[in-house]
Scaffold this motif. Structure first.
Motif, PDB file in Angstrom:
ATOM      1  N   GLU A 518       0.831  -1.185   0.000  1.00 23.50           N
ATOM      2  CA  GLU A 518       0.000   0.000   0.000  1.00 23.50           C
ATOM      3  C   GLU A 518       0.874   1.247   0.000  1.00 23.50           C
ATOM      4  O   GLU A 518       2.006   1.220   0.501  1.00 23.50           O
ATOM      5  CB  GLU A 518      -0.887   0.036   1.250  1.00 23.50           C
ATOM      6  N   GLY A 519       0.352   2.332  -0.527  1.00 22.30           N
ATOM      7  CA  GLY A 519       1.096   3.586  -0.531  1.00 22.30           C
ATOM      8  C   GLY A 519       0.182   4.746  -0.845  1.00 22.30           C
ATOM      9  O   GLY A 519      -1.025   4.565  -1.073  1.00 22.30           O
ATOM     10  N   PRO A 520       0.723   5.956  -0.916  1.00 25.61           N
ATOM     11  CA  PRO A 520      -0.108   7.136  -1.178  1.00 25.61           C
ATOM     12  C   PRO A 520      -0.632   7.215  -2.602  1.00 25.61           C
ATOM     13  O   PRO A 520      -1.596   7.916  -2.870  1.00 25.61           O
ATOM     14  CB  PRO A 520       0.826   8.307  -0.868  1.00 25.61           C
ATOM     15  N   GLN A 521       0.009   6.507  -3.541  1.00 23.94           N
ATOM     16  CA  GLN A 521      -0.459   6.552  -4.920  1.00 23.94           C
ATOM     17  C   GLN A 521      -0.119   5.251  -5.640  1.00 23.94           C
ATOM     18  O   GLN A 521       0.778   4.513  -5.238  1.00 23.94           O
ATOM     19  CB  GLN A 521       0.142   7.741  -5.662  1.00 23.94           C
ATOM     20  N   MET A 522      -0.860   5.007  -6.712  1.00 23.87           N
ATOM     21  CA  MET A 522      -0.665   3.800  -7.500  1.00 23.87           C
ATOM     22  C   MET A 522       0.672   3.857  -8.239  1.00 23.87           C
ATOM     23  O   MET A 522       1.085   4.891  -8.749  1.00 23.87           O
ATOM     24  CB  MET A 522      -1.813   3.669  -8.503  1.00 23.87           C
ATOM     25  N   ALA A 523       1.366   2.719  -8.264  1.00 28.68           N
ATOM     26  CA  ALA A 523       2.633   2.610  -8.992  1.00 28.68           C
ATOM     27  C   ALA A 523       2.790   1.162  -9.438  1.00 28.68           C
ATOM     28  O   ALA A 523       2.177   0.246  -8.870  1.00 28.68           O
ATOM     29  CB  ALA A 523       3.807   3.035  -8.115  1.00 28.68           C
ATOM     30  N   ALA A 524       3.606   0.952 -10.450  1.00 30.57           N
ATOM     31  CA  ALA A 524       3.808  -0.411 -10.951  1.00 30.57           C
ATOM     32  C   ALA A 524       5.127  -0.502 -11.692  1.00 30.57           C
ATOM     33  O   ALA A 524       5.639   0.482 -12.235  1.00 30.57           O
ATOM     34  CB  ALA A 524       2.657  -0.838 -11.878  1.00 30.57           C
ATOM     35  N   GLY A 525       5.677  -1.693 -11.688  1.00 29.56           N
ATOM     36  CA  GLY A 525       6.881  -1.982 -12.443  1.00 29.56           C
ATOM     37  C   GLY A 525       7.054  -3.481 -12.557  1.00 29.56           C
ATOM     38  O   GLY A 525       6.381  -4.259 -11.866  1.00 29.56           O
ATOM     39  N   PHE A 526       7.951  -3.884 -13.438  1.00 32.03           N
ATOM     40  CA  PHE A 526       8.169  -5.301 -13.678  1.00 32.03           C
ATOM     41  C   PHE A 526       9.659  -5.584 -13.854  1.00 32.03           C
ATOM     42  O   PHE A 526      10.372  -4.817 -14.511  1.00 32.03           O
ATOM     43  CB  PHE A 526       7.419  -5.764 -14.942  1.00 32.03           C
ATOM     44  N   THR A 527      10.093  -6.659 -13.221  1.00 35.75           N
ATOM     45  CA  THR A 527      11.403  -7.214 -13.526  1.00 35.75           C
ATOM     46  C   THR A 527      11.196  -8.233 -14.635  1.00 35.75           C
ATOM     47  O   THR A 527      10.461  -9.211 -14.456  1.00 35.75           O
ATOM     48  CB  THR A 527      12.020  -7.900 -12.304  1.00 35.75           C
ATOM     49  N   VAL A 528      11.804  -7.985 -15.780  1.00 32.87           N
ATOM     50  CA  VAL A 528      11.584  -8.841 -16.951  1.00 32.87           C
ATOM     51  C   VAL A 528      12.849  -9.639 -17.241  1.00 32.87           C
ATOM     52  O   VAL A 528      13.951  -9.077 -17.319  1.00 32.87           O
ATOM     53  CB  VAL A 528      11.203  -8.000 -18.190  1.00 32.87           C
ATOM     54  N   ASN A 529      12.686 -10.935 -17.378  1.00 31.74           N
ATOM     55  CA  ASN A 529      13.762 -11.833 -17.796  1.00 31.74           C
ATOM     56  C   ASN A 529      13.593 -12.135 -19.275  1.00 31.74           C
ATOM     57  O   ASN A 529      12.505 -12.518 -19.714  1.00 31.74           O
ATOM     58  CB  ASN A 529      13.722 -13.141 -17.018  1.00 31.74           C
ATOM     59  N   GLY A 530      14.665 -11.950 -20.025  1.00 35.95           N
ATOM     60  CA  GLY A 530      14.631 -12.280 -21.439  1.00 35.95           C
ATOM     61  C   GLY A 530      15.722 -13.260 -21.789  1.00 35.95           C
ATOM     62  O   GLY A 530      16.719 -13.383 -21.065  1.00 35.95           O
ATOM     63  N   GLN A 531      15.531 -13.983 -22.872  1.00 34.62           N
ATOM     64  CA  GLN A 531      16.569 -14.907 -23.325  1.00 34.62           C
ATOM     65  C   GLN A 531      16.976 -14.543 -24.747  1.00 34.62           C
ATOM     66  O   GLN A 531      16.175 -14.057 -25.527  1.00 34.62           O
ATOM     67  CB  GLN A 531      16.088 -16.355 -23.260  1.00 34.62           C
ATOM     68  N   ALA A 532      18.259 -14.760 -25.048  1.00 33.43           N
ATOM     69  CA  ALA A 532      18.769 -14.366 -26.355  1.00 33.43           C
ATOM     70  C   ALA A 532      19.988 -15.188 -26.718  1.00 33.43           C
ATOM     71  O   ALA A 532      20.755 -15.626 -25.847  1.00 33.43           O
ATOM     72  CB  ALA A 532      19.132 -12.883 -26.361  1.00 33.43           C
ATOM     73  N   ASP A 533      20.151 -15.393 -28.011  1.00 30.89           N
ATOM     74  CA  ASP A 533      21.380 -15.941 -28.560  1.00 30.89           C
ATOM     75  C   ASP A 533      22.447 -14.862 -28.408  1.00 30.89           C
ATOM     76  O   ASP A 533      22.270 -13.740 -28.882  1.00 30.89           O
ATOM     77  CB  ASP A 533      21.165 -16.289 -30.028  1.00 30.89           C
ATOM     78  N   PRO A 534      23.579 -15.160 -27.751  1.00 33.61           N
ATOM     79  CA  PRO A 534      24.588 -14.102 -27.522  1.00 33.61           C
ATOM     80  C   PRO A 534      25.093 -13.460 -28.803  1.00 33.61           C
ATOM     81  O   PRO A 534      25.489 -12.291 -28.795  1.00 33.61           O
ATOM     82  CB  PRO A 534      25.694 -14.831 -26.762  1.00 33.61           C
ATOM     83  N   ALA A 535      25.026 -14.196 -29.916  1.00 34.99           N
ATOM     84  CA  ALA A 535      25.510 -13.640 -31.187  1.00 34.99           C
ATOM     85  C   ALA A 535      24.521 -12.656 -31.795  1.00 34.99           C
ATOM     86  O   ALA A 535      24.878 -11.896 -32.706  1.00 34.99           O
ATOM     87  CB  ALA A 535      25.788 -14.771 -32.179  1.00 34.99           C
ATOM     88  N   GLN A 536      23.263 -12.669 -31.312  1.00 33.26           N
ATOM     89  CA  GLN A 536      22.229 -11.828 -31.900  1.00 33.26           C
ATOM     90  C   GLN A 536      21.870 -10.609 -31.047  1.00 33.26           C
ATOM     91  O   GLN A 536      21.001  -9.840 -31.405  1.00 33.26           O
ATOM     92  CB  GLN A 536      20.965 -12.666 -32.129  1.00 33.26           C
ATOM     93  N   LEU A 537      22.571 -10.438 -29.927  1.00 36.21           N
ATOM     94  CA  LEU A 537      22.244  -9.329 -29.036  1.00 36.21           C
ATOM     95  C   LEU A 537      22.582  -7.977 -29.674  1.00 36.21           C
ATOM     96  O   LEU A 537      23.557  -7.842 -30.408  1.00 36.21           O
ATOM     97  CB  LEU A 537      23.011  -9.463 -27.722  1.00 36.21           C
ATOM     98  N   TRP A 538      21.746  -6.981 -29.381  1.00 33.56           N
ATOM     99  CA  TRP A 538      22.031  -5.605 -29.769  1.00 33.56           C
ATOM    100  C   TRP A 538      22.565  -4.862 -28.540  1.00 33.56           C
ATOM    101  O   TRP A 538      22.123  -5.073 -27.414  1.00 33.56           O
ATOM    102  CB  TRP A 538      20.775  -4.887 -30.254  1.00 33.56           C
ATOM    103  N   HIS A 539      23.525  -3.949 -28.774  1.00 38.72           N
ATOM    104  CA  HIS A 539      24.129  -3.188 -27.681  1.00 38.72           C
ATOM    105  C   HIS A 539      24.167  -1.715 -28.052  1.00 38.72           C
ATOM    106  O   HIS A 539      23.773  -1.319 -29.157  1.00 38.72           O
ATOM    107  CB  HIS A 539      25.557  -3.685 -27.408  1.00 38.72           C
ATOM    108  N   LYS A 540      24.682  -0.894 -27.143  1.00 41.58           N
ATOM    109  CA  LYS A 540      24.862   0.529 -27.404  1.00 41.58           C
ATOM    110  C   LYS A 540      26.253   0.844 -27.938  1.00 41.58           C
ATOM    111  O   LYS A 540      26.510   1.984 -28.341  1.00 41.58           O
ATOM    112  CB  LYS A 540      24.632   1.341 -26.121  1.00 41.58           C
TER     113      LYS A 540
END
Length: 738
Positions: A518-540
């Motif tokens: 509970e809190g003073p206002q509504m909030a939400a978030g998600f921890t997302v797990n993803g899977q990927a082929d290491p050769a296909q990953l995009w980076h900065k």
């Protein structure tokens, strides 16, 4: 968005005249412990008195429509933009067109009426019903475009006040644009039944002056071959506008509430339905003990009784009776800036001065929902309730289990213990040879509609995974619910998680658990797990000299949401509901579409545009890739109204911090301050930014377009010759807009 603690839900369905005024009245004196919610399919609600003036060209769309977002925000009322598809009085819940459910404790209906097309045997491709007004105005604009290529031929069916005013308004429109048009007004009875003979005489002269052909005692029907006839003669008009005969919406008849022979819900003199005293009805959808004409003048007068009785029934006080006026002032517009006035009896007056009188009354009414909206800051939380911190702030288990009971999250392989298990943590068997890509996002609600916020929060959290070209696998939720009664918390949690699971399921991502407090206002978030082929990953860190920069969504959501939040404090703020409509549509576009579109195209670098704004995220690519980035500012797409809001002083609270990035930018030509602010604007559920070789830019844009994404090429990557070179070069120009 912080709101007072509440124990009950009062839901308004429909944004008609009665509800708009009742909400304004309740905002001035809120009902303690009651949360207000308005459900309507449209964010603009037409004021019927000014619609002929809109068609004639005397008014704009903004002049004639109540901005429902603005009204609700200023009234402390939640707004859900959806239609009600089913009403269940026994369970006290509504089924909505977005697939969600909404529970209520008290309900008020002001849903208008639907055209009665039974004389035609149902809908017809040439027939355009004037109600509902929102869809009619869109069809009217199509007709006007057609009229630019070919002289139109129109027939208006129904010569009551609405049909006659609309006929003359259309005639005025075509005369003003010097477009010849054949217009007929057809009625099965007489012109303006129920009005004094002097009014009919004056109106008949104005129809003749506008070259409108009047047919009385003529019925329009449809034969077995779907051909329209007026009496024994074919009806040759290209467009047929239906302005006569209405009936109740199907949801009323299908609800089990007692309705009259035309499907309007029966109400008592207190505006309560005859079947259920917790449900009220007003406006055109209500059938009164003594039948009333379906006219806006009655709906306006019903608003005060409705607001008074809703307050009384919730607080256990005596209710008052609605007494319809026996006589009222009638002001009929006649195409040009001319009108006819009457008030019962036999006398009437007409002229331009009457139109100015009518215009003054109409504008004064609309001002109640613009400059004169009440400024009602949220009240304090319930002073008798002590809200704990620590684990004492967790949402109660009963509310939690009830809210999650009907969720059906997709289940990916490898989920050994998820949301359906009572274990203390999720258990996931991770595939060999795959990288775990994990991201976390969490933020307070910017809109008080849990289902919509749940969808956007999930999409925002999934975005980082897409930006790295990974496939979402599983997610943990982190939810804060406002300090309301557990019954209301359960309702909010169910709606929020239903929205989130809708987007997670679409992404093939399993909800495996989460945490609620509970809190003073509504909030939400998600921890997302993803899977990927290491050769296909995009980076900065892979951007190369000559790469083109492609952005998949327009900027400006931070400014738009800031404008929304200002309305409750400053009702006269620059906020504009249709701009927010467009913003929300973009926020609900998943970045998975852009990720899919670019599969097979070499992407050298990628990021999603979120809290740091476009320039902040470009700076990260510059630093990671050790390059400079040249941005063509005039090519950066912006959400409609963004620059206008910034120029009027609207900005996100993070804007000043984000503008610090400008010390790393060099303006090759001067860039307007408003545009610089837009480039730094923090984005919620923003788009992806791709860096790819120039040879693939055209193909990438074509693929994105095939997915319905209006992406833009906004610049290119340059070699950074020295460490002192600016990270970002800004080229000015005219501003691109969506």
């Amino acid at each position: 968005m912080i709101s007072p603690s509440a124990h009950y839900d009062l839901v308004f369905v429909g944004a008609g005249h009665s509800h708009a005024l009742a909400l304004r009245m309740l905002a001035m004196k809120p009902i303690p412990g009651v949360r207000l919610t308005l459900v309507s399919p449209d964010s603009l609600s037409a004021y019927s008195g000014m619609l002929p003036g809109l068609i004639a060209g005397h008014y704009t769309l903004d002049d004639t429509h109540v901005d429902v977002y603005r009204l609700c925000q200023a009234s402390g009322c939640r707004f859900i933009q959806a239609s009600v598809t089913q009403l269940d009085p026994q369970q006290r819940h509504l089924q909505l067109s977005d697939g969600s459910q909404l529970a209520y404790d008290w309900l008020s209906l002001d849903v208008g009426a639907t055209p009665d097309l039974s004389p035609l045997g149902g809908s017809h491709p040439r027939v355009v019903p004037v109600k509902p007004v929102a869809s009619f105005y869109a069809r009217w604009q199509q007709l006007c475009q057609h009229a630019e290529r070919q002289s139109p031929s129109l027939a208006v069916i129904g010569a009551g006040a609405g049909g006659t005013e609309m006929t003359l308004a259309m005639a005025q429109h075509f005369q003003r644009h010097q477009q010849p048009a054949q217009i007929q007004l057809i009625t099965s009875g007489n012109l303006l039944p129920g009005f004094p003979a002097s009014v009919r005489e004056k109106m008949h002269k104005r129809l003749q002056a506008h070259n409108v052909t009047l047919h009385t005692d003529s019925r329009v029907h449809c034969d077995a071959h779907q051909q329209l006839h007026m009496g024994d003669q074919p009806l040759t008009a290209q467009w047929v506008l239906w302005c006569t005969g209405v009936r109740g919406l199907p949801i009323l008849e299908n609800s089990g509430l007692e309705c009259d022979e035309r499907g309007f819900v029966r109400v008592t003199e207190t505006l309560q339905t005859a079947t259920d005293k917790r449900i009220f009805a007003a406006g055109d959808c209500a059938a009164f003990p003594t039948p009333l004409p379906k006219a806006g003048v009655y709906a306006v007068r019903q608003a005060r009784t409705l607001a008074t009785n809703l307050r009384a029934v919730i607080q256990g006080q005596p209710l008052v009776a609605y007494r319809p006026q026996s006589r009222f002032l009638s002001l009929l517009s006649t195409g040009g800036k001319d009108a006819i006035a009457s008030r019962g009896g036999r006398l009437s007056v007409a002229g331009h001065w009457v139109w100015r009188w009518k215009d003054h009354i109409d504008r004064a009414f609309m001002a109640k929902f613009d400059q004169q909206l009440p400024s009602m800051p949220p009240g304090p939380a319930d002073p008798d309730t002590l809200h704990c911190a620590g684990c004492g702030a967790k949402v109660g288990s009963d509310a939690l289990h009830e809210a999650l009971a009907e969720l059906q999250p997709v289940v990916n392989p490898g989920i050994e213990a998820g949301v359906d298990a009572a274990d203390d943590a999720a258990i996931i068997d991770w595939p060999a040879g795959q990288r775990l890509v994990q991201s976390l996002d969490f933020f307070p609600a910017f809109i008080d509609e849990p289902y919509l916020f749940g969808r956007i929060a999930a999409l925002h959290s999934l975005s980082d995974v897409y930006a790295m070209n990974a496939q979402p696998h599983s997610a943990l939720a982190n939810i804060t619910l406002p300090w309301h009664h557990p019954r209301l918390q359960s309702r909010d949690l169910q709606r929020m998680m239903a929205g989130a699971v809708r987007e997670l399921n679409a992404a093939g991502c399993t909800l495996v658990g989460g945490h609620t407090i509970e809190g003073p206002q509504m909030a939400a978030g998600f921890t997302v797990n993803g899977q990927a082929d290491p050769a296909q990953l995009w980076h900065k860190h892979g951007a190369r000299d000559g790469d083109r920069l492609i952005l998949t969504k327009p900027l400006g959501s931070g400014v738009q949401l800031a404008a929304l939040m200002q309305v409750s404090r400053e009702p006269s703020s620059a906020f504009h509901g249709p701009w927010l409509d467009t913003t929300l549509r973009h926020l609900l576009i998943s970045n998975h579409l852009a990720q899919q579109a670019l599969q097979g195209i070499p992407v050298n670098a990628c990021t999603d545009i979120t809290g740091f704004g476009l320039l902040g995220h470009l700076y990260e690519i510059s630093q990671q890739s050790q390059v400079s980035l040249s941005v063509d500012c005039h090519k950066v797409p912006l959400l409609p109204g963004t620059l206008s809001l910034i120029e009027q002083g609207v900005a996100s609270t993070l804007s000043d911090a984000n503008r610090q990035i400008l010390v790393h930018c060099q303006q090759q030509q001067p860039v307007a301050e408003a545009l610089l602010t837009a480039l730094c604007d923090p984005q919620t559920a923003g788009g992806l930014l791709f860096c790819l070789h120039a040879d693939y830019a055209k193909q990438a844009l074509q693929r994105l377009d095939s997915k319905g994404i209006a992406a833009a090429e906004i610049g290119k990557v340059l070699v950074k010759k020295t460490s002192n070179d600016a990270a970002i070069l800004l080229n000015s120009g005219h501003t691109g807009k969506v």
